[in-house]
Design a protein around this motif. Structure first.
Motif, PDB file in Angstrom:
ATOM      1  N   CYS A  57      -8.101  -4.911 -16.003  1.00 32.77           N
ATOM      2  CA  CYS A  57      -7.181  -4.732 -14.967  1.00 32.77           C
ATOM      3  C   CYS A  57      -6.189  -5.668 -14.670  1.00 32.77           C
ATOM      4  CB  CYS A  57      -8.066  -4.639 -13.650  1.00 32.77           C
ATOM      5  SG  CYS A  57      -8.874  -2.813 -13.413  1.00 32.77           S
ATOM      6  N   ARG A  71       2.093  -0.823  -3.348  1.00 31.88           N
ATOM      7  CA  ARG A  71       0.928  -0.016  -3.332  1.00 31.88           C
ATOM      8  C   ARG A  71       1.232   1.019  -4.209  1.00 31.88           C
ATOM      9  NH1 ARG A  71      -2.457  -1.328   0.311  1.00 31.88           N
ATOM     10  NH2 ARG A  71      -1.629  -2.591   2.031  1.00 31.88           N
ATOM     11  N   ASN A  74      -2.387   6.060  -4.288  1.00 34.89           N
ATOM     12  CA  ASN A  74      -3.597   6.100  -3.474  1.00 34.89           C
ATOM     13  C   ASN A  74      -3.730   5.218  -2.127  1.00 34.89           C
ATOM     14  OD1 ASN A  74      -4.266   3.809  -4.839  1.00 34.89           O
ATOM     15  ND2 ASN A  74      -5.824   4.470  -5.749  1.00 34.89           N
ATOM     16  N   GLY A  75      -2.404   4.449  -2.105  1.00 35.68           N
ATOM     17  CA  GLY A  75      -2.463   3.513  -0.989  1.00 35.68           C
ATOM     18  C   GLY A  75      -3.048   2.186  -1.240  1.00 35.68           C
ATOM     19  N   ARG A  76      -3.730   1.789  -2.608  1.00 36.17           N
ATOM     20  CA  ARG A  76      -4.229   0.760  -2.768  1.00 36.17           C
ATOM     21  C   ARG A  76      -3.243  -0.258  -3.584  1.00 36.17           C
ATOM     22  NH1 ARG A  76     -10.409   2.885  -4.382  1.00 36.17           N
ATOM     23  NH2 ARG A  76     -10.827   3.534  -2.377  1.00 36.17           N
ATOM     24  N   MET A  77      -3.644  -1.308  -3.654  1.00 36.28           N
ATOM     25  CA  MET A  77      -2.761  -2.553  -4.380  1.00 36.28           C
ATOM     26  C   MET A  77      -3.273  -2.458  -5.955  1.00 36.28           C
ATOM     27  SD  MET A  77      -0.572  -3.252  -1.835  1.00 36.28           S
ATOM     28  CE  MET A  77       0.212  -4.793  -2.789  1.00 36.28           C
ATOM     29  N   GLY A 105     -13.561  -5.481  -0.043  1.00 38.78           N
ATOM     30  CA  GLY A 105     -13.931  -4.735   1.164  1.00 38.78           C
ATOM     31  C   GLY A 105     -15.258  -5.654   1.749  1.00 38.78           C
ATOM     32  N   TYR A 111     -10.995  -2.741   4.099  1.00 39.08           N
ATOM     33  CA  TYR A 111     -10.134  -2.661   3.079  1.00 39.08           C
ATOM     34  C   TYR A 111     -10.572  -1.963   1.852  1.00 39.08           C
ATOM     35  CZ  TYR A 111      -6.444  -4.527  -0.005  1.00 39.08           C
ATOM     36  OH  TYR A 111      -5.448  -4.878  -0.674  1.00 39.08           O
ATOM     37  N   GLU A 112      -9.812  -1.035   1.353  1.00 41.42           N
ATOM     38  CA  GLU A 112     -10.204  -0.157   0.140  1.00 41.42           C
ATOM     39  C   GLU A 112      -9.308  -0.834  -0.934  1.00 41.42           C
ATOM     40  OE1 GLU A 112      -9.801   3.978   0.726  1.00 41.42           O
ATOM     41  OE2 GLU A 112     -10.502   4.244   2.467  1.00 41.42           O
ATOM     42  N   SER A 113     -10.031  -0.986  -1.755  1.00 40.44           N
ATOM     43  CA  SER A 113      -9.445  -1.644  -3.141  1.00 40.44           C
ATOM     44  C   SER A 113     -10.198  -1.046  -4.389  1.00 40.44           C
ATOM     45  CB  SER A 113     -10.080  -3.180  -3.300  1.00 40.44           C
ATOM     46  OG  SER A 113      -9.528  -3.706  -4.479  1.00 40.44           O
ATOM     47  N   ASP A 114      -9.498  -0.940  -5.449  1.00 41.95           N
ATOM     48  CA  ASP A 114     -10.074  -0.511  -6.848  1.00 41.95           C
ATOM     49  C   ASP A 114     -11.017  -1.374  -7.576  1.00 41.95           C
ATOM     50  OD1 ASP A 114      -8.799   1.870  -6.542  1.00 41.95           O
ATOM     51  OD2 ASP A 114      -7.138   1.385  -7.813  1.00 41.95           O
TER      52      ASP A 114
END
Length: 157
Positions: A57, A71, A74-77, A105, A111-114
């Protein structure tokens, strides 16, 4: 006639080998993570763990994902770079350790993150080693700035 190029090649090869040896011996010098000096073994472990768990990543050269400031759908960074062009060095050692262990998170509620939390994947020693490897790639200016942030947070340098 052929002696000069051979000698020149030998001298250049020796200089290159010496330079490589110096660069291999210097990444851990003067670096600390969580207030502890970084060892060469820790640096080597960090490089390996980063390659196995982070590079997919954050990039093999710590360059992050393209357009990392914008962003995703999906709205995530996207994953930010960990080199000097990113903002990793703006955070203290403890913050970086906690983000890696608990996930974003786990630090910022909601906070949503991959990025996954690595607490069940990596040991504390492996996380510290990855941070040592990342810090070793920064130019002196970023290292000094990050050391000040770490010291201000009460975590040594």
């Amino acid at each position: 006639m052929f002696l000069l190029p051979a000698v020149t090649f030998s001298v250049l090869a020796a200089i290159a080998a010496h330079g490589q040896q110096q660069s291999d011996n210097t990444p851990a010098e003067r670096l600390t993570v969580l207030g502890h000096p970084v060892t060469d073994e820790q640096f080597t472990l960090g490089r390996q763990v980063y390659a196995q768990n982070c590079a997919s990543c954050h990039g093999t050269n710590l360059q992050g994902q393209p357009d990392w400031r914008r962003r995703l759908s999906n709205g995530r960074m996207p994953a930010p770079p960990h080199d000097e062009s990113g903002h990793t060095w703006h955070h203290s050692d403890q913050d970086l350790f906690d983000i890696t262990k608990l996930g974003v998170g786990g630090i910022v509620a909601g906070y949503e993150s991959d990025m996954p939390a690595f607490e069940d994947i990596l040991s504390d020693e492996e996380i510290a080693a990855v941070l040592a490897f990342i810090k070793s790639t920064w130019p002196e200016r970023q290292r000094e700035s990050q050391a000040r942030v770490t010291a201000k947070a009460g975590g040594g340098s």
